[in-house]
Design an enzyme around this catalytic site. Sequence first.
Site, PDB file in Angstrom:
ATOM      1  N   SER A 142      -0.244  -1.965   0.693  1.00 28.81           N
ATOM      2  CA  SER A 142       0.123  -0.608   0.305  1.00 28.81           C
ATOM      3  C   SER A 142       1.138  -0.615  -0.833  1.00 28.81           C
ATOM      4  CB  SER A 142       0.638   0.161   1.519  1.00 28.81           C
ATOM      5  OG  SER A 142       0.781   1.537   1.223  1.00 28.81           O
ATOM      6  N   ASP A 301      -0.277   4.821  -5.384  1.00 27.74           N
ATOM      7  CA  ASP A 301       0.190   3.462  -5.104  1.00 27.74           C
ATOM      8  C   ASP A 301      -0.961   2.464  -5.197  1.00 27.74           C
ATOM      9  OD1 ASP A 301      -1.155   4.077  -2.748  1.00 27.74           O
ATOM     10  OD2 ASP A 301       0.393   3.254  -1.431  1.00 27.74           O
ATOM     11  N   ASP A 303      -3.020   0.753  -3.291  1.00 23.73           N
ATOM     12  CA  ASP A 303      -4.285   0.937  -2.574  1.00 23.73           C
ATOM     13  C   ASP A 303      -4.706   2.402  -2.548  1.00 23.73           C
ATOM     14  OD1 ASP A 303      -2.240   1.585  -0.729  1.00 23.73           O
ATOM     15  OD2 ASP A 303      -3.590   1.226   0.958  1.00 23.73           O
TER      16      ASP A 303
END
Length: 572
Positions: A142, A301, A303
């Site tokens: 992430s 971000d 992902d």
Amino acid sequence: MNYKEVYNMWLESKLIDEQIKKELLELTDEKEIEDRFYKNLEFGTGGLRGKIAAGTNRINIYTVAKATQGLAKYLVASFENPSACIAYDSRNFSATFAETAAKVLAANGVKVYLYESLRPTPMLSFAVRHIGTSSGIVITASHNPKEYNGYKVYGSDGGQITDAAAAATLNYIDETDIFRDIKMIELDEAEAKGLLTYIGEEVDKAYYEKVAGLVIRKDLVKKHASELNIIYTPIHGSGNIPVRTMLKNLGYTNVHIVKQQELPDGNFPTAPYPNPENPQVFNIAVEMAKEIGPDLIFGTDPDCDRIGVIVKEESGDYKVLTGNQVGVLLTDYMLNARLGEGILTDKDTIIKTIVTTEMAQAVADSYGVQLMNVLTGFKYIGEKIEQFEQTGSNNFVLGFEESYGYLSGGFVRDKDAVIAAVLIAEMALYYKKQGKDLAKALQDLFEKHGYYKEDLISIEMQGKDGQEKITSMIADLRDNLPTEVGGVKVQLVEDYKLSQRYNKQENSIESIDLPKSNVIKFILEDNSWFVIRPSGTEPKIKIYASVVGKTSQDATDKVHTFVVAIKDLLHI
């Protein structure tokens, strides 16, 4: 077996790559060796996350293979014809870890659908449901720094696996010996045997069509989308193609990309902490804005499951809106749009987490719709969506959490920054046609519902000692519940580990009907509250604080005083 014995086993094993052994032999810090080998990298309800390095408490091809072998055993035992989708983001080694997982699953007879190139996490969630697989894996950490990667596991409903499935999978992982028990075949062999299929454009198109269907004010977007001036940054991640594709498909042609952050790069050279919560990731975008004068700035971000939004204040300064503020704006906008389109009903429901702003409750009440609270973690929002679909009891409108995650529609079961980008663009366009921007829209909501302000205290505690301190801090607080904080009486204590809500004023206890979690929430007489919980993805303890003020300055002063009082209480 102690950490040094495990360390030596890695050095002596013929299965461990010589380059990995070289890395281990070069370690001189005994604490570092201990931290890498004193335990296995924990497999929580979301999977694995850790620093990329050699060791049992790190993420590498060996720990990924072990986790996947355990997952494969669980899938074979639980499904007649087990299958799994796999996706990965732009992080270092993401493609390698995805291929490792594919090799292990295929060797165990699990049919694999592997994305041909990087994709956002939410597109993995969609693919699981669209293709109809038993499970899904996405390789991502992430918004963590470049040193990290992770391994998230999804169930057949497209949501992160439930506690029960995670526990069962963990049992199989624990039974797996990293040197003896892992099966693996090469990808070309898996493909030849019909155990591997690559996912590409066909599934992408199906996803894009579903996202386009979420537009509420369709005429507005169709006629005026090209009038919205947007700056977008993918922050070196996987959102570049899907976000831009959706904006283009819907007619948002006036989109400026932050070129320095456009291409995938796991080293995140312009954003060492690639989190849209961090204002520094938008420095280049803000410099562009001074020349372009956009109506909207946002970034996703690595992902592409979180999105941050920048607004220009009256002072002329650019500011990153908090996740709570964007969530409240979306809640009000979507309910208002549904009202305007004549489709708002009392079954419409907003879902948020227990650490997310209570301002959402005030907004939901003003429209006469329901709001539900769930534990921190988007999988719990996904579970509610599934319940709604099964029972028809509620109509899911929006789910969100303070950490910049948003979702609408039922075809994805995790936070989705592609969907959020489309909704935020529509919202900004609507307000532009009303003669105002998002900053003014938010100010209007504060004036109507009160000035809610939140803060987050996040304390990093690395290593074995750090984990013990986190556990001890929460246990001590549970054993010594405060009666007041900063001179304000505690009214309610919600202990999610004990599943009990204590009313301190009435001296009564009632049950909390949510899964157990090591989280405590304190609600004070003046409607301020704070929550303490260990992070599920990082070596941190997190304390969330919230207040309500009569003015913006009043709320700012209150939250500052409140945070000081909380720190005094916890001795931090």
